[in-house]
Design a protein around this motif. Structure first.
Motif, PDB file in Angstrom:
ATOM      1  N   ASP A   1       1.135  -1.026  -0.028  1.00  8.88           N
ATOM      2  CA  ASP A   1      -0.218  -0.076   0.135  1.00  8.88           C
ATOM      3  C   ASP A   1       1.174   1.434  -0.139  1.00  8.88           C
ATOM      4  OD1 ASP A   1      -1.847   1.966   0.250  1.00  8.88           O
ATOM      5  OD2 ASP A   1      -2.650   1.583   2.455  1.00  8.88           O
ATOM      6  N   ALA A   2       1.013   2.113  -0.971  1.00  4.68           N
ATOM      7  CA  ALA A   2       1.550   2.695  -1.070  1.00  4.68           C
ATOM      8  C   ALA A   2       0.934   4.222  -0.428  1.00  4.68           C
ATOM      9  CB  ALA A   2       2.077   3.062  -2.478  1.00  4.68           C
ATOM     10  N   SER A   3       0.136   4.099   0.010  1.00  3.25           N
ATOM     11  CA  SER A   3      -0.692   5.575   0.387  1.00  3.25           C
ATOM     12  C   SER A   3       0.390   5.917   1.617  1.00  3.25           C
ATOM     13  CB  SER A   3      -1.817   5.384   0.066  1.00  3.25           C
ATOM     14  OG  SER A   3      -2.286   4.786   1.592  1.00  3.25           O
ATOM     15  N   MET A   4       0.439   4.649   2.481  1.00  3.99           N
ATOM     16  CA  MET A   4       1.038   4.687   3.771  1.00  3.99           C
ATOM     17  C   MET A   4       2.573   5.097   3.767  1.00  3.99           C
ATOM     18  SD  MET A   4      -0.698   1.228   5.210  1.00  3.99           S
ATOM     19  CE  MET A   4      -0.114   0.859   7.316  1.00  3.99           C
ATOM     20  N   GLY A   5       3.165   5.050   3.012  1.00  7.17           N
ATOM     21  CA  GLY A   5       4.025   5.151   2.946  1.00  7.17           C
ATOM     22  C   GLY A   5       4.849   6.779   3.150  1.00  7.17           C
ATOM     23  N   ALA A   6       4.134   7.440   2.497  1.00  2.98           N
ATOM     24  CA  ALA A   6       3.896   8.902   1.977  1.00  2.98           C
ATOM     25  C   ALA A   6       4.492  10.054   3.074  1.00  2.98           C
ATOM     26  CB  ALA A   6       2.489   9.231   1.198  1.00  2.98           C
ATOM     27  N   HIS A   7       4.260   9.926   4.228  1.00  4.21           N
ATOM     28  CA  HIS A   7       4.604  10.180   4.948  1.00  4.21           C
ATOM     29  C   HIS A   7       5.838   9.850   6.026  1.00  4.21           C
ATOM     30  CE1 HIS A   7       2.494  13.300   3.829  1.00  4.21           C
ATOM     31  NE2 HIS A   7       1.429  12.022   3.476  1.00  4.21           N
ATOM     32  N   PHE A   8       6.413   8.538   5.912  1.00  2.00           N
ATOM     33  CA  PHE A   8       7.486   8.057   6.289  1.00  2.00           C
ATOM     34  C   PHE A   8       8.414   8.718   7.285  1.00  2.00           C
ATOM     35  CE2 PHE A   8      10.557   4.924   7.622  1.00  2.00           C
ATOM     36  CZ  PHE A   8       9.853   4.549   8.820  1.00  2.00           C
ATOM     37  N   SER A   9       8.815   8.417   8.404  1.00  2.00           N
ATOM     38  CA  SER A   9      10.003   8.655   8.395  1.00  2.00           C
ATOM     39  C   SER A   9      10.468   8.033  10.231  1.00  2.00           C
ATOM     40  CB  SER A   9      10.419  10.243   9.242  1.00  2.00           C
ATOM     41  OG  SER A   9      11.038  10.815  10.069  1.00  2.00           O
ATOM     42  N   TRP A  10      12.221   7.881  10.117  1.00  4.57           N
ATOM     43  CA  TRP A  10      12.091   6.451  10.599  1.00  4.57           C
ATOM     44  C   TRP A  10      12.114   7.531  12.534  1.00  4.57           C
ATOM     45  CZ3 TRP A  10      12.000   1.597  11.325  1.00  4.57           C
ATOM     46  CH2 TRP A  10      12.040   1.090   9.883  1.00  4.57           C
ATOM     47  N   SER A  11      11.666   8.855  12.317  1.00  7.59           N
ATOM     48  CA  SER A  11      11.993  10.104  14.094  1.00  7.59           C
ATOM     49  C   SER A  11      11.191   9.275  13.641  1.00  7.59           C
ATOM     50  CB  SER A  11      13.359  10.613  13.281  1.00  7.59           C
ATOM     51  OG  SER A  11      12.688  12.137  12.714  1.00  7.59           O
ATOM     52  N   SER A  12       9.657   9.425  13.643  1.00  9.41           N
ATOM     53  CA  SER A  12       8.237   9.470  14.201  1.00  9.41           C
ATOM     54  C   SER A  12       7.728   8.649  14.812  1.00  9.41           C
ATOM     55  CB  SER A  12       7.160   9.809  12.911  1.00  9.41           C
ATOM     56  OG  SER A  12       7.830   8.927  11.476  1.00  9.41           O
ATOM     57  N   ILE A  13       6.340   8.878  15.158  1.00 12.34           N
ATOM     58  CA  ILE A  13       5.453   7.965  15.651  1.00 12.34           C
ATOM     59  C   ILE A  13       5.703   6.299  14.686  1.00 12.34           C
ATOM     60  CG2 ILE A  13       3.505   8.974  15.705  1.00 12.34           C
ATOM     61  CD1 ILE A  13       3.241   7.933  17.765  1.00 12.34           C
ATOM     62  N   PHE A  14       5.568   6.769  13.489  1.00 11.45           N
ATOM     63  CA  PHE A  14       5.331   6.101  12.338  1.00 11.45           C
ATOM     64  C   PHE A  14       6.785   5.458  12.793  1.00 11.45           C
ATOM     65  CE2 PHE A  14       2.029   9.034  11.418  1.00 11.45           C
ATOM     66  CZ  PHE A  14       0.658   8.588  11.679  1.00 11.45           C
ATOM     67  N   GLY A  15       8.045   5.629  12.347  1.00 10.24           N
ATOM     68  CA  GLY A  15       8.806   4.784  12.294  1.00 10.24           C
ATOM     69  C   GLY A  15       8.924   3.944  13.090  1.00 10.24           C
ATOM     70  N   VAL A  16       8.626   4.436  14.233  1.00 12.00           N
ATOM     71  CA  VAL A  16       8.548   3.031  15.990  1.00 12.00           C
ATOM     72  C   VAL A  16       7.602   1.937  15.057  1.00 12.00           C
ATOM     73  CG1 VAL A  16       8.271   3.042  18.506  1.00 12.00           C
ATOM     74  CG2 VAL A  16       9.431   5.653  17.570  1.00 12.00           C
ATOM     75  N   ALA A  17       6.833   2.579  15.067  1.00  8.02           N
ATOM     76  CA  ALA A  17       5.317   1.831  15.054  1.00  8.02           C
ATOM     77  C   ALA A  17       5.370   0.909  13.987  1.00  8.02           C
ATOM     78  CB  ALA A  17       4.059   2.212  14.389  1.00  8.02           C
ATOM     79  N   ALA A  18       6.324   1.370  12.667  1.00  6.86           N
ATOM     80  CA  ALA A  18       6.854   0.615  11.065  1.00  6.86           C
ATOM     81  C   ALA A  18       7.877  -0.821  12.296  1.00  6.86           C
ATOM     82  CB  ALA A  18       7.481   1.271  10.647  1.00  6.86           C
ATOM     83  N   ALA A  19       8.984   0.199  13.498  1.00  5.40           N
ATOM     84  CA  ALA A  19       9.934  -0.996  12.988  1.00  5.40           C
ATOM     85  C   ALA A  19       9.352  -2.485  14.534  1.00  5.40           C
ATOM     86  CB  ALA A  19      11.227   0.040  14.433  1.00  5.40           C
ATOM     87  N   LEU A  20       7.925  -1.547  15.305  1.00  5.97           N
ATOM     88  CA  LEU A  20       7.400  -2.844  15.614  1.00  5.97           C
ATOM     89  C   LEU A  20       6.533  -3.902  15.005  1.00  5.97           C
ATOM     90  CD1 LEU A  20       6.316  -0.436  18.779  1.00  5.97           C
ATOM     91  CD2 LEU A  20       7.998  -2.346  19.066  1.00  5.97           C
ATOM     92  N   GLU A  21       6.406  -3.312  14.221  1.00  5.07           N
ATOM     93  CA  GLU A  21       5.804  -3.917  13.093  1.00  5.07           C
ATOM     94  C   GLU A  21       6.437  -4.771  12.393  1.00  5.07           C
ATOM     95  OE1 GLU A  21       2.413  -1.222  13.039  1.00  5.07           O
ATOM     96  OE2 GLU A  21       3.195  -0.969  10.743  1.00  5.07           O
ATOM     97  N   LEU A  22       7.805  -4.197  12.148  1.00  3.11           N
ATOM     98  CA  LEU A  22       8.637  -5.255  11.126  1.00  3.11           C
ATOM     99  C   LEU A  22       9.428  -6.107  12.255  1.00  3.11           C
ATOM    100  CD1 LEU A  22      10.120  -2.684   8.769  1.00  3.11           C
ATOM    101  CD2 LEU A  22       8.392  -4.915   8.363  1.00  3.11           C
ATOM    102  N   LEU A  23       9.627  -5.810  12.874  1.00  5.79           N
ATOM    103  CA  LEU A  23      10.618  -6.961  14.247  1.00  5.79           C
ATOM    104  C   LEU A  23       9.526  -7.640  14.980  1.00  5.79           C
ATOM    105  CD1 LEU A  23      13.267  -8.165  15.198  1.00  5.79           C
ATOM    106  CD2 LEU A  23      13.195  -5.735  16.851  1.00  5.79           C
ATOM    107  N   GLY A  24       8.495  -6.942  15.782  1.00  9.67           N
ATOM    108  CA  GLY A  24       7.919  -7.845  15.938  1.00  9.67           C
ATOM    109  C   GLY A  24       7.339  -8.561  15.376  1.00  9.67           C
TER     110      GLY A  24
END
Length: 132
Positions: free
Chosen positions: A36-59
């Protein structure tokens, strides 16, 4: 439905694997804009979405393998509760289908169940425990 009782642990593993796969896709959507390309439009590792992405991928990967299932599932359950209340519950809190929070609620309670039940028979946790 007692005919399914002998397969309870295998079904638990299957639900864990499918749930983890779907959860990982949320992370890949944020990081790689796939599927889903729309979810990555505003991605930054230093944002709350970056923390969520790390948890989603690693967890999600740990959950998929059934490794540290209980603590990882508990952490991810909390993540989904936070996601629901931060981003979805503001509007129509009692109706998740109206505020886009259905998957957050389902993931939250499925992961909470894994925290209590474990990863099932087809998990690394089970394999490592069997060796002891």
């Amino acid at each position: 439905m007692r005919f399914l009782a002998p397969y309870q642990q295998h079904i638990l593993s299957l639900v864990r694997i499918v749930s983890a796969y779907l959860f990982i896709l949320h992370g890949t959507s944020k990081v790689f804009a796939f599927p889903d390309a729309s979810m990555g439009a505003h991605f930054s590792w230093s944002s709350i979405f970056g923390v969520a992405a790390a948890l989603e991928l690693l967890g999600g990967a740990l959950l998929l393998l059934g490794f540290f299932t209980r603590p990882v599932a508990f952490l991810l359950s909390g993540q989904m509760a936070v996601a629901y209340f931060m981003f979805h519950a503001k509007a129509n809190a009692l109706f998740p289908q109206l505020n886009g929070g259905e998957s957050a609620v389902l993931f939250c309670f499925i992961f909470l169940y894994f925290a209590a039940a474990g990863g099932g028979s087809l998990s690394l946790d089970n394999a490592l425990q069997s060796r002891r």
